[in-house]
Design a protein around this motif. Structure first.
Motif, mmCIF file in Angstrom:
data_model
loop_
_atom_site.group_PDB
_atom_site.id
_atom_site.type_symbol
_atom_site.label_atom_id
_atom_site.label_comp_id
_atom_site.label_asym_id
_atom_site.label_seq_id
_atom_site.Cartn_x
_atom_site.Cartn_y
_atom_site.Cartn_z
ATOM 1 N N TYR A 38 -2.218 -0.091 9.490
ATOM 2 C CA TYR A 38 -2.111 1.212 10.127
ATOM 3 C C TYR A 38 -3.392 1.980 9.799
ATOM 4 O O TYR A 38 -3.482 2.609 8.752
ATOM 5 N N LEU A 39 -4.361 1.904 10.643
ATOM 6 C CA LEU A 39 -5.629 2.599 10.374
ATOM 7 C C LEU A 39 -5.700 3.866 11.217
ATOM 8 O O LEU A 39 -6.424 3.961 12.199
ATOM 9 N N ASP A 40 -4.928 4.824 10.819
ATOM 10 C CA ASP A 40 -4.866 6.094 11.515
ATOM 11 C C ASP A 40 -6.176 6.861 11.320
ATOM 12 O O ASP A 40 -6.875 6.670 10.329
ATOM 13 N N TRP A 41 -6.498 7.729 12.255
ATOM 14 C CA TRP A 41 -7.701 8.546 12.120
ATOM 15 C C TRP A 41 -7.515 9.636 11.077
ATOM 16 O O TRP A 41 -8.448 10.244 10.618
ATOM 17 N N PHE A 76 6.597 -5.548 1.827
ATOM 18 C CA PHE A 76 5.495 -5.085 0.974
ATOM 19 C C PHE A 76 4.862 -3.885 1.643
ATOM 20 O O PHE A 76 4.506 -3.936 2.819
ATOM 21 N N TYR A 77 4.721 -2.794 0.893
ATOM 22 C CA TYR A 77 4.223 -1.535 1.453
ATOM 23 C C TYR A 77 3.056 -1.037 0.614
ATOM 24 O O TYR A 77 3.192 -0.872 -0.606
ATOM 25 N N PHE A 78 1.928 -0.821 1.247
ATOM 26 C CA PHE A 78 0.727 -0.314 0.572
ATOM 27 C C PHE A 78 0.369 1.014 1.201
ATOM 28 O O PHE A 78 -0.086 1.072 2.340
ATOM 29 N N ASP A 79 0.621 2.090 0.447
ATOM 30 C CA ASP A 79 0.434 3.424 1.005
ATOM 31 C C ASP A 79 -1.037 3.797 1.125
ATOM 32 O O ASP A 79 -1.927 3.028 0.800
ATOM 33 N N HIS A 115 11.831 1.727 9.693
ATOM 34 C CA HIS A 115 12.719 1.016 10.608
ATOM 35 C C HIS A 115 11.987 -0.064 11.400
ATOM 36 O O HIS A 115 12.615 -0.813 12.130
ATOM 37 N N TYR A 116 10.665 -0.173 11.257
ATOM 38 C CA TYR A 116 9.921 -1.214 11.958
ATOM 39 C C TYR A 116 9.936 -2.547 11.218
ATOM 40 O O TYR A 116 9.652 -3.564 11.798
ATOM 41 N N ALA A 117 10.217 -2.562 9.953
ATOM 42 C CA ALA A 117 10.395 -3.773 9.147
ATOM 43 C C ALA A 117 9.237 -4.763 9.258
ATOM 44 O O ALA A 117 9.393 -5.895 9.689
ATOM 45 N N ASP A 118 8.047 -4.336 8.852
ATOM 46 C CA ASP A 118 6.887 -5.227 8.786
ATOM 47 C C ASP A 118 6.922 -6.010 7.477
ATOM 48 O O ASP A 118 7.351 -5.493 6.446
ATOM 49 N N GLY A 119 6.442 -7.248 7.500
ATOM 50 C CA GLY A 119 6.350 -8.023 6.269
ATOM 51 C C GLY A 119 5.396 -7.363 5.281
ATOM 52 O O GLY A 119 5.733 -7.129 4.125
ATOM 53 N N PHE A 120 4.203 -7.047 5.740
ATOM 54 C CA PHE A 120 3.187 -6.367 4.936
ATOM 55 C C PHE A 120 2.736 -5.143 5.718
ATOM 56 O O PHE A 120 2.037 -5.260 6.724
ATOM 57 N N ALA A 121 3.164 -3.957 5.300
ATOM 58 C CA ALA A 121 2.768 -2.701 5.933
ATOM 59 C C ALA A 121 1.592 -2.139 5.136
ATOM 60 O O ALA A 121 1.747 -1.740 3.987
ATOM 61 N N ILE A 122 0.424 -2.129 5.741
ATOM 62 C CA ILE A 122 -0.806 -1.806 5.017
ATOM 63 C C ILE A 122 -1.420 -0.533 5.587
ATOM 64 O O ILE A 122 -1.947 -0.526 6.699
ATOM 65 N N TRP A 123 -1.335 0.556 4.840
ATOM 66 C CA TRP A 123 -1.888 1.839 5.279
ATOM 67 C C TRP A 123 -3.287 2.066 4.725
ATOM 68 O O TRP A 123 -4.005 2.916 5.212
ATOM 69 N N SER A 124 -3.654 1.366 3.685
ATOM 70 C CA SER A 124 -4.977 1.540 3.078
ATOM 71 C C SER A 124 -5.788 0.254 3.246
ATOM 72 O O SER A 124 -5.337 -0.824 2.872
ATOM 73 N N PRO A 125 -7.005 0.351 3.784
ATOM 74 C CA PRO A 125 -7.821 -0.845 3.984
ATOM 75 C C PRO A 125 -8.474 -1.355 2.706
ATOM 76 O O PRO A 125 -9.144 -2.372 2.731
#
Length: 111
Positions: A69-72, A4-7, A39-49
């Motif tokens: 992923y809470l990038d600056w 699951f990927y949330f951009d 390539h990191y294969a996370d179950g839930f990759a969450i870029w937006s909080p």
């Protein structure tokens, strides 16, 4: 890739009672695209909080169950800074989720 990927622009999604299972890391280094992390294969990759995760399960993944992923920076499709700092925004609901048997971590808050 991720299950699951949330951009970075996804918002107000109710992600309820899903299963991310048996993810693997089968993309070899010659096939990886610079700047992308599938390539990191996370179950839930969450870029937006700005999303809500309730009652989900991440099990048996090669890397991480849930990863924020809470990038600056807020990067768009072409990896150019397009918005405000994600770290300064509140994280949506994260309740009754379970992660087990993931190779790295069950939950990871990355910056």
């Amino acid at each position: 890739g991720h299950c699951f990927y949330f951009d970075r622009i996804s918002a107000d999604n109710m992600v309820v009672d899903n299963l991310a299972s048996n993810l693997n890391n089968r993309i070899n280094s010659g096939n990886r695209i610079d700047g992308y992390d599938d390539h990191y294969a996370d179950g839930f990759a969450i870029w937006s909080p700005f999303n809500h995760f309730i009652g989900n399960v991440a099990a048996g993944g090669h890397k991480r169950g849930f990863r924020y992923y809470l990038d600056w920076r807020t990067l768009g499709e072409d990896l150019i800074n397009v918005g405000p700092n994600m770290r300064r925004n509140p994280i949506g609901t994260f309740k009754d989720n379970k992660a087990h048997s993931n190779f790295r971590q069950g939950f990871h808050l990355a910056d």
